[in-house]
Design a protein around this motif. Structure first.
Motif, PDB file in Angstrom:
ATOM      1  N   THR A 197      18.358  -5.498   3.641  1.00  0.00           N
ATOM      2  CA  THR A 197      18.303  -5.681   2.095  1.00  0.00           C
ATOM      3  C   THR A 197      19.758  -6.395   1.581  1.00  0.00           C
ATOM      4  O   THR A 197      19.357  -7.541   1.390  1.00  0.00           O
ATOM      5  CB  THR A 197      17.718  -4.684   0.909  1.00  0.00           C
ATOM      6  OG1 THR A 197      19.078  -3.981   1.203  1.00  0.00           O
ATOM      7  CG2 THR A 197      16.306  -3.898   1.391  1.00  0.00           C
ATOM      8  N   ALA A 221      18.941  -9.975   3.784  1.00  0.00           N
ATOM      9  CA  ALA A 221      18.152 -11.398   2.630  1.00  0.00           C
ATOM     10  C   ALA A 221      18.470 -11.091   1.353  1.00  0.00           C
ATOM     11  O   ALA A 221      18.177 -12.434   1.578  1.00  0.00           O
ATOM     12  CB  ALA A 221      17.141 -10.203   2.504  1.00  0.00           C
ATOM     13  N   GLU A 256      10.500  -8.459   7.960  1.00  0.00           N
ATOM     14  CA  GLU A 256       9.718  -9.442   7.970  1.00  0.00           C
ATOM     15  C   GLU A 256       8.576  -9.704   7.944  1.00  0.00           C
ATOM     16  O   GLU A 256       8.467 -11.366   6.712  1.00  0.00           O
ATOM     17  CB  GLU A 256       9.979 -10.401   9.463  1.00  0.00           C
ATOM     18  CG  GLU A 256      10.995 -10.603  10.091  1.00  0.00           C
ATOM     19  CD  GLU A 256      11.321 -10.721  11.755  1.00  0.00           C
ATOM     20  OE1 GLU A 256      12.083 -11.293  12.109  1.00  0.00           O
ATOM     21  OE2 GLU A 256      10.447 -10.568  11.994  1.00  0.00           O
ATOM     22  N   LEU A 303       8.905  -9.913   4.159  1.00  0.00           N
ATOM     23  CA  LEU A 303       9.264 -11.697   3.364  1.00  0.00           C
ATOM     24  C   LEU A 303       8.643 -12.629   3.947  1.00  0.00           C
ATOM     25  O   LEU A 303       9.033 -13.656   3.141  1.00  0.00           O
ATOM     26  CB  LEU A 303      10.891 -11.701   3.864  1.00  0.00           C
ATOM     27  CG  LEU A 303      12.204 -10.731   3.475  1.00  0.00           C
ATOM     28  CD1 LEU A 303      13.683 -10.947   4.785  1.00  0.00           C
ATOM     29  CD2 LEU A 303      12.615 -10.849   2.633  1.00  0.00           C
ATOM     30  N   TRP A 362      13.262  -3.661  -0.955  1.00  0.00           N
ATOM     31  CA  TRP A 362      13.911  -4.448  -1.240  1.00  0.00           C
ATOM     32  C   TRP A 362      13.438  -5.606  -2.617  1.00  0.00           C
ATOM     33  O   TRP A 362      14.537  -6.283  -3.585  1.00  0.00           O
ATOM     34  CB  TRP A 362      12.871  -5.477  -0.749  1.00  0.00           C
ATOM     35  CG  TRP A 362      12.455  -6.836  -1.006  1.00  0.00           C
ATOM     36  CD1 TRP A 362      11.867  -8.106  -0.789  1.00  0.00           C
ATOM     37  CD2 TRP A 362      13.857  -7.842  -0.875  1.00  0.00           C
ATOM     38  NE1 TRP A 362      11.716  -9.101  -0.854  1.00  0.00           N
ATOM     39  CE2 TRP A 362      13.156  -9.464  -0.745  1.00  0.00           C
ATOM     40  CE3 TRP A 362      15.300  -7.541  -0.225  1.00  0.00           C
ATOM     41  CZ2 TRP A 362      13.995 -10.286  -0.588  1.00  0.00           C
ATOM     42  CZ3 TRP A 362      16.061  -8.931  -0.413  1.00  0.00           C
ATOM     43  CH2 TRP A 362      15.890 -10.029  -0.988  1.00  0.00           C
ATOM     44  N   LYS A 411      16.534  -6.489  -5.301  1.00  0.00           N
ATOM     45  CA  LYS A 411      16.210  -7.594  -6.063  1.00  0.00           C
ATOM     46  C   LYS A 411      17.060  -8.045  -7.421  1.00  0.00           C
ATOM     47  O   LYS A 411      17.260  -8.455  -8.544  1.00  0.00           O
ATOM     48  CB  LYS A 411      15.194  -8.669  -5.997  1.00  0.00           C
ATOM     49  CG  LYS A 411      14.989  -9.500  -4.779  1.00  0.00           C
ATOM     50  CD  LYS A 411      13.122 -10.041  -4.510  1.00  0.00           C
ATOM     51  CE  LYS A 411      12.193  -8.855  -4.364  1.00  0.00           C
ATOM     52  NZ  LYS A 411      11.015  -9.414  -4.469  1.00  0.00           N
TER      53      LYS A 411
END
Length: 343
Positions: A206, A209, A281, A284, A330, A334
């Motif tokens: 994460t 990413a 993936e 995302l 995730w 964020k």
């Protein structure tokens, strides 16, 4: 009156989620944490989620003076002991740090427990105690192998200390052997918050990413697995937290079958590192940049749990899927990034 539970390391990743689960099941909680790998802001996050504020004491369990003072002033009905150093790779480099902290803190806790006639002890153990098991999935009676990391050795030694203590003093002790906790609370108000470069796969994914690392490094692509990467049993952290409540209830109701019991906590399914990357993936909706590098010292090839004993005896079973767990991880990453931008 509601039972009052001491949670050591209660502001850490698994500890904080377990405090939430305890509050949601009407336990009172007092946390002891030295904040060496946690953040005091999690106290407010726990309160925001549950509407209850745990008591908090900040000291190191290897320091006997504040430990004795704590037990002089805080009556408790049981303990869930998380506080320990936990980085496998660091433990290989700095073994004495791990042996001293993880073992001395446990011994001093047990000495105070015995001196004050206390009972009901739940220990945060690990699947690392098995080493590389001969047979998968791993059952609780699998032989414990010599280990490649001092971290894993401290868990094995701690279990032996607890077994001897429980048998001699007729105490109720449960050791919970975790597989690989991942994810964040479904509220996305609390989650894994590693200090420095993460040692675990999912926060490394994460963070990469979100742009904190240029590329994800996968340690080892030549294992004897279907895609060459290591296999682990990834369990959502709140599923794990709820197992502690189930184990505590078992002890408080006197339902334990022996003075020392062991339970595996996992999903019963193994996923390779690349399978986790591919699942992320899909979340995302784009490919992920990674590189395969040399294996890490102390890592094993494959481990996943047979959870039938915990299902039968604790009435507990993991419910959250790998994909759902990754989605929460995730969302939490964020949120961390968004919070940083505000300040």
């Amino acid at each position: 009156m509601n039972k009052r539970i001491l949670v050591t390391g209660g502001l850490g990743y698994i500890g904080s989620h377990t405090v939430i689960a305890l509050h949601e099941n009407n336990y009172e909680v007092v946390i002891v944490d030295n904040l060496s790998n946690s953040d005091k802001s999690f106290l407010k996050k726990i309160t925001d989620i549950t509407g209850k504020s745990p008591d908090f004491e900040c000291f190191d369990l290897t320091d006997l003076i504040p430990l004795k003072r704590f037990f002089d002033t805080h009556p408790i009905d049981g303990i869930i002991h998380f506080a320990a150093f936990k980085a496998v790779r660091e433990s290989v480099k700095i073994p004495l740090k791990y042996y001293y902290n993880n073992l001395v803190s446990l011994i001093q806790l047990l000495q105070e427990f015995q001196a004050r006639g206390l009972d009901n002890f739940i220990f945060s153990s690990s699947c690392t105690v098995y080493g590389q098991a001969d047979k998968l999935p791993i059952k609780e009676d699998a032989p414990l192998k010599p280990l490649e990391s001092p971290y894993g050795s401290t868990k094995q030694m701690s279990e032996q200390i607890l077994r001897d203590y429980a048998n001699i003093h007729i105490k109720k002790v449960v050791s919970l052997r975790y597989f690989n906790p991942i994810g964040a609370h479904l509220s996305i108000k609390i989650g894994e918050f590693p200090l420095g470069i993460p040692q675990n796969l999912v926060p490394f994914i994460t963070q990469t990413a979100i742009g904190m690392h240029p590329k994800l490094s996968i340690f080892g692509g030549d294992y004897n697995t279907k895609d060459g990467t290591a296999i682990r049993d990834y369990i959502h952290v709140y599923d794990l937290a709820k197992a502690h409540v189930a184990a505590l209830s078992r002890l408080l109701r006197g339902k334990n079958r022996s003075s020392f019991e062991v339970f595996n906590l996992g999903t019963g399914r193994g996923h390779s590192v690349l399978e986790v990357v591919k699942a992320f993936e899909r979340i995302l909706n784009k490919s992920f940049d990674y590189q395969i590098i040399d294996r890490r010292s102390g890592d094993i090839e494959a481990a996943y749990a047979d959870t039938s004993l915990a299902e039968k005896e604790l009435g507990w079973k993991a419910e959250i899927s790998l994909e759902e767990a990754l989605q929460t991880a995730w969302a939490w990453e964020k949120k961390i990034a968004s919070d940083k931008e505000k300040f």
